[in-house]
Design a protein around this motif. Structure first.
Motif, PDB file in Angstrom:
ATOM      1  N   TYR A 293       0.826  -1.206   0.000  1.00  0.00           N
ATOM      2  CA  TYR A 293       0.000   0.000   0.000  1.00  0.00           C
ATOM      3  C   TYR A 293       0.864   1.261   0.000  1.00  0.00           C
ATOM      4  O   TYR A 293       0.512   2.263  -0.646  1.00  0.00           O
ATOM      5  CB  TYR A 293      -0.940   0.004   1.207  1.00  0.00           C
ATOM      6  CG  TYR A 293      -1.971  -1.118   1.161  1.00  0.00           C
ATOM      7  CD1 TYR A 293      -2.690  -1.368  -0.010  1.00  0.00           C
ATOM      8  CD2 TYR A 293      -2.209  -1.926   2.262  1.00  0.00           C
ATOM      9  CE1 TYR A 293      -3.622  -2.387  -0.074  1.00  0.00           C
ATOM     10  CE2 TYR A 293      -3.141  -2.949   2.214  1.00  0.00           C
ATOM     11  CZ  TYR A 293      -3.839  -3.187   1.042  1.00  0.00           C
ATOM     12  OH  TYR A 293      -4.758  -4.198   0.974  1.00  0.00           O
ATOM     13  N   PHE A 294       1.990   1.218   0.692  1.00  0.00           N
ATOM     14  CA  PHE A 294       2.887   2.382   0.711  1.00  0.00           C
ATOM     15  C   PHE A 294       3.494   2.629  -0.673  1.00  0.00           C
ATOM     16  O   PHE A 294       3.511   3.760  -1.165  1.00  0.00           O
ATOM     17  CB  PHE A 294       4.005   2.161   1.740  1.00  0.00           C
ATOM     18  CG  PHE A 294       5.047   3.246   1.718  1.00  0.00           C
ATOM     19  CD1 PHE A 294       4.799   4.471   2.311  1.00  0.00           C
ATOM     20  CD2 PHE A 294       6.266   3.040   1.084  1.00  0.00           C
ATOM     21  CE1 PHE A 294       5.759   5.486   2.279  1.00  0.00           C
ATOM     22  CE2 PHE A 294       7.222   4.034   1.040  1.00  0.00           C
ATOM     23  CZ  PHE A 294       6.965   5.262   1.646  1.00  0.00           C
ATOM     24  N   ILE A 295       3.972   1.563  -1.309  1.00  0.00           N
ATOM     25  CA  ILE A 295       4.574   1.691  -2.642  1.00  0.00           C
ATOM     26  C   ILE A 295       3.533   2.153  -3.658  1.00  0.00           C
ATOM     27  O   ILE A 295       3.817   2.985  -4.524  1.00  0.00           O
ATOM     28  CB  ILE A 295       5.200   0.348  -3.075  1.00  0.00           C
ATOM     29  CG1 ILE A 295       6.396   0.010  -2.179  1.00  0.00           C
ATOM     30  CG2 ILE A 295       5.649   0.401  -4.536  1.00  0.00           C
ATOM     31  CD1 ILE A 295       6.953  -1.387  -2.395  1.00  0.00           C
ATOM     32  N   SER A 296       2.315   1.628  -3.536  1.00  0.00           N
ATOM     33  CA  SER A 296       1.243   2.019  -4.454  1.00  0.00           C
ATOM     34  C   SER A 296       0.927   3.505  -4.327  1.00  0.00           C
ATOM     35  O   SER A 296       0.831   4.235  -5.325  1.00  0.00           O
ATOM     36  CB  SER A 296      -0.020   1.207  -4.168  1.00  0.00           C
ATOM     37  OG  SER A 296       0.224  -0.175  -4.363  1.00  0.00           O
ATOM     38  N   ALA A 297       0.771   3.958  -3.077  1.00  0.00           N
ATOM     39  CA  ALA A 297       0.468   5.373  -2.846  1.00  0.00           C
ATOM     40  C   ALA A 297       1.612   6.258  -3.329  1.00  0.00           C
ATOM     41  O   ALA A 297       1.377   7.316  -3.945  1.00  0.00           O
ATOM     42  CB  ALA A 297       0.203   5.616  -1.361  1.00  0.00           C
ATOM     43  N   ALA A 298       2.849   5.826  -3.089  1.00  0.00           N
ATOM     44  CA  ALA A 298       4.012   6.612  -3.512  1.00  0.00           C
ATOM     45  C   ALA A 298       4.096   6.689  -5.039  1.00  0.00           C
ATOM     46  O   ALA A 298       4.417   7.746  -5.598  1.00  0.00           O
ATOM     47  CB  ALA A 298       5.286   5.993  -2.945  1.00  0.00           C
ATOM     48  N   SER A 299       3.794   5.590  -5.711  1.00  0.00           N
ATOM     49  CA  SER A 299       3.844   5.562  -7.182  1.00  0.00           C
ATOM     50  C   SER A 299       2.837   6.530  -7.786  1.00  0.00           C
ATOM     51  O   SER A 299       3.163   7.312  -8.692  1.00  0.00           O
ATOM     52  CB  SER A 299       3.578   4.143  -7.699  1.00  0.00           C
ATOM     53  OG  SER A 299       4.532   3.243  -7.209  1.00  0.00           O
ATOM     54  N   LEU A 300       1.596   6.476  -7.291  1.00  0.00           N
ATOM     55  CA  LEU A 300       0.577   7.398  -7.784  1.00  0.00           C
ATOM     56  C   LEU A 300       0.949   8.845  -7.482  1.00  0.00           C
ATOM     57  O   LEU A 300       0.776   9.741  -8.320  1.00  0.00           O
ATOM     58  CB  LEU A 300      -0.777   7.071  -7.156  1.00  0.00           C
ATOM     59  CG  LEU A 300      -1.663   6.066  -7.892  1.00  0.00           C
ATOM     60  CD1 LEU A 300      -2.937   5.806  -7.105  1.00  0.00           C
ATOM     61  CD2 LEU A 300      -2.004   6.562  -9.292  1.00  0.00           C
ATOM     62  N   ALA A 301       1.479   9.068  -6.292  1.00  0.00           N
ATOM     63  CA  ALA A 301       1.854  10.430  -5.891  1.00  0.00           C
ATOM     64  C   ALA A 301       2.953  10.972  -6.796  1.00  0.00           C
ATOM     65  O   ALA A 301       2.912  12.139  -7.211  1.00  0.00           O
ATOM     66  CB  ALA A 301       2.303  10.447  -4.432  1.00  0.00           C
ATOM     67  N   LEU A 302       3.955  10.147  -7.122  1.00  0.00           N
ATOM     68  CA  LEU A 302       5.055  10.595  -7.979  1.00  0.00           C
ATOM     69  C   LEU A 302       4.560  10.960  -9.377  1.00  0.00           C
ATOM     70  O   LEU A 302       4.998  11.965  -9.952  1.00  0.00           O
ATOM     71  CB  LEU A 302       6.123   9.500  -8.066  1.00  0.00           C
ATOM     72  CG  LEU A 302       6.976   9.292  -6.808  1.00  0.00           C
ATOM     73  CD1 LEU A 302       7.866   8.073  -6.961  1.00  0.00           C
ATOM     74  CD2 LEU A 302       7.817  10.537  -6.517  1.00  0.00           C
ATOM     75  N   VAL A 303       3.657  10.149  -9.923  1.00  0.00           N
ATOM     76  CA  VAL A 303       3.117  10.447 -11.246  1.00  0.00           C
ATOM     77  C   VAL A 303       2.322  11.746 -11.222  1.00  0.00           C
ATOM     78  O   VAL A 303       2.466  12.602 -12.107  1.00  0.00           O
ATOM     79  CB  VAL A 303       2.222   9.291 -11.745  1.00  0.00           C
ATOM     80  CG1 VAL A 303       1.498   9.684 -13.021  1.00  0.00           C
ATOM     81  CG2 VAL A 303       3.063   8.054 -11.988  1.00  0.00           C
TER      82      VAL A 303
END
Length: 490
Positions: A293-303
Motif C-alpha cells: 500500500y505504501f509503494i502504491s500510494a508513492a507511485s501514484l503520488a510521484l506520477v
C-alpha cells in the motif's frame, strides 16, 4: 450453385465483414481527405508547418527574420509558416473559407484546379523564414513520423505531400477501427455484435472527419485504443510482462504524441495496483500488505507530482484554488457548454439551417439516458445478474474508468488555462474526448442491452445495434453530401 453457396458462406464470415468495414472506413477517409479543402482541418496548417519545420535541413543557410504584427486568423499569409504554405494558401484561395462560413473558393472549368499548375512548379521553399516559427512545441512524435513522408516525397508538389499525410492519418484511423473490434470481442460481445459496434464506431461523423486531417490526435486516439485493448487483456489474463510492456509502450507513445497521453500512465498504475491488490489482500503477512500500500500510494503520488508541473495553478494557495475552481465550474458546467461539446463530439457541423441538425443531438441524449438507467441495473443490481451477451462488470468498470480519467484530465487542463486567461480558452470541445470513443460506444450499448434484458426484451438488443449502424451510416452520409459538399462546393 455450389460455387454460389460457397461464395455466400465466405461473405458471411466475420473476418470478411471486418475487412469490408476497414476498407469502407479507409475509402471514406480518402474521400473526406479529398473533399475538405487544403489547410481547412482543425489546426491543420500549424500541424503541417510543424512537419515541414522538422523536415528542414539541419544547416539553415537562409536568412531568418522576425515577424512584427499580429497574425490574422482569416489570412494564413500573416502566420509564421513556411513560404510554401503561405503562398499555397493564397493560390488556393484559402482565405475565402477562413473569412466567412458562407464563402466558397474559386473553381476551374477544367480538370486542372485553379492555380494548380503554378503550385506544381514548386516555386516556393518549404522552409520557415520567420522566427519563431508557428509550430506545435513539446511532444512531436506524430509530426516526426509525418516528416519522414514529407522527406520521402520532397520532390513532389505540396499537393501530393499534403494529401499523402492526410491519407496517413486515415491509415491510423483504420487501425483504430480494427482495435475497436478487438476490444469489443475481448470483453465478451459476440462476433456479430462486435462487428455491428465496430461499424457504428467507423461511421461516427467527427471520428471520420478528424481522421481525414493532418493532426496529432490521429496517433493519440489510436494509442488510447491500443492501451484499452491491452488493459482488457491484462484484466482477463492477469499481469504479465508482455501486457505490462505493451501498456507502458502505448502510454509512452501517447504522451510523446500529445501531453494528454499522460493520463494513460495514471490509468496504468491504478490498474496495476487494483490487480495486485486482489492478490495482496489475501496475504497473511501484514508487513507485506503495508509495504504494498505504501509503494502504491508513492507511485501514484510521484506520477501526479510529475504531471502537476503542467498545471498552472499548482503553487496557488488552497483558498485561491477553491475560488478559481468555483468560477471555473460555474462557467464550464452549463447546459450551453455541454450542448456545444456534444455537437462538436458528434460532428454536427452548423453550416446549414436544418431541423435535423438542430435536434439529432437530443435524440442521442435520450439514448444515452436510457443507457445510464440500464448501466445502473447492470452494475448495482445483484439480483438479476448479467446476461451472457453482455460484458462482465470488471470490463465495464475499466471502460468507465478510462472515460472518467480522460474527462478529469481535460477538465483539469481547461481549469489550468482558465486560471491564467480568466476565460474558457480551451473550452473542452468534443474532439478532445474522441480518444475514448470506443469505450463510450461499448458502455452505451451495454447499458441498452441490460435495459432490454431487464424488461425481458433482450431480442431487441441486436436490433438496436442494426438500427444504430443504419442511423450512424445515414448520419455520416447526410453530413458528407448535405453539409460538407454543400458548404464547400455548391
Amino acid at each position: 450453385m455450389f460455387n454460389l453457396r460457397k461464395s455466400l458462406n465466405f461473405c458471411q464470415k466475420p473476418f470478411f465483414i471486418l475487412g469490408l468495414i476497414l476498407v469502407g472506413f479507409f475509402l471514406k477517409g480518402v474521400l473526406l481527405s479529398a473533399i475538405f479543402p487544403i489547410f481547412d482541418g482543425q489546426d491543420e496548417s500549424r500541424h503541417y508547418n510543424t512537419i515541414q519545420y522538422l523536415s528542414e535541413p539541419k544547416e539553415k543557410n537562409w536568412t531568418v527574420a522576425t515577424q512584427n504584427g499580429k497574425q490574422n486568423k482569416n489570412n494564413l499569409a500573416t502566420y509564421r509558416y513556411s513560404e510554401e504554405i503561405k503562398q499555397t494558401a493564397i493560390a488556393t484561395d484559402n482565405d475565402a473559407l477562413r473569412g466567412d462560413i458562407f464563402n466558397t473558393i474559386d473553381f476551374s472549368n477544367s480538370s486542372v484546379g485553379e492555380n494548380e499548375q503554378m503550385i506544381n512548379q514548386r516555386l516556393w521553399k518549404p522552409y520557415n523564414f520567420i522566427s519563431p516559427p508557428d509550430i506545435v512545441f513539446g511532444t512531436q512524435l506524430y509530426h516526426s513520423i509525418g516528416s519522414l513522408i514529407e522527406k520521402a516525397f520532397s520532390r513532389q508538389s505540396i499537393l501530393v505531400r499534403f494529401y499523402l499525410l492526410r491519407i496517413f492519418s486515415v491509415f491510423l484511423g483504420t487501425i483504430t477501427v480494427l482495435f475497436a473490434y478487438l476490444i469489443a470481442k475481448s470483453i465478451g460481445f459476440s462476433e456479430k455484435h462486435s462487428l455491428l459496434i465496430t461499424a457504428i464506431i467507423s461511421f461516427q461523423p467527427k471520428f471520420s472527419f478528424y481522421y481525414s486531417n493532418i493532426n496529432y490526435d490521429a496517433l493519440l486516439i489510436l494509442m488510447f485504443s491500443v492501451f484499452t485493448y491491452f488493459g482488457i487483456l491484462t484484466i482477463k489474463k492477469g499481469l504479465n510482462w508482455k501486457n505490462l510492456a505493451l501498456l507502458a509502450v502505448s502510454s509512452l507513445i501517447a504522451f510523446l504524441t500529445k501531453k494528454t497521453g499522460a493520463i494513460l500512465f495514471v490509468v496504468m498504475i491504478s490498474l496495476i495496483i487494483l490487480l495486485l491488490n486482489e492478490r495482496i489482500k489475501h496475504q497473511k503477512n501484514k508487513n507485506i500488505r503495508t509495504a504494498f500500500y505504501f509503494i502504491s500510494a508513492a507511485s501514484l503520488a510521484l506520477v501526479l507530482i510529475y504531471l502537476s508541473k503542467y498545471v498552472a495553478f499548482f503553487n496557488e494557495s488552497f483558498f485561491a484554488l477553491t475560488d478559481s475552481l468555483g468560477n471555473y465550474l460555474s462557467k464550464s458546467l452549463t447546459m450551453g457548454r455541454f450542448a456545444l461539446s456534444a455537437r462538436t463530439y458528434w460532428g454536427t457541423l452548423s453550416w446549414v439551417n436544418s431541423w435535423f441538425m438542430d435536434y439529432v443531438i437530443n435524440f442521442i441524449w435520450i439514448v444515452e439516458i436510457l443507457s445510464v438507467i440500464g448501466l445502473v441495473f447492470l452494475l448495482f443490481n445483484k439480483k438479476e445478474g448479467i446476461p451472457k451477451f453482455l460484458p462482465e462488470k470488471k470490463y465495464l468498470f475499466f471502460l468507465i474508468g478510462m472515460i472518467v480519467a480522460l474527462q478529469l484530465g481535460i477538465r483539469t487542463a481547461d481549469w489550468s488555462v482558465f486560471t491564467i486567461a480568466e476565460k474558457l480558452s480551451l473550452g473542452a470541445p468534443g474532439r478532445y474526448f474522441l480518444p475514448n470513443l470506443t469505450a463510450h460506444i461499448l458502455v452505451v450499448f451495454s447499458g441498452l442491452g441490460m435495459l432490454f434484458f431487464h424488461f425481458k426484451k433482450e431480442h431487441y438488443f441486436e436490433k438496436s445495434l442494426l438500427i444504430g449502424t443504419i442511423l450512424m451510416f445515414s448520419f455520416t452520409l447526410y453530413l458528407i453530401f448535405n453539409v460538407v459538399i454543400f458548404r464547400f462546393y455548391l
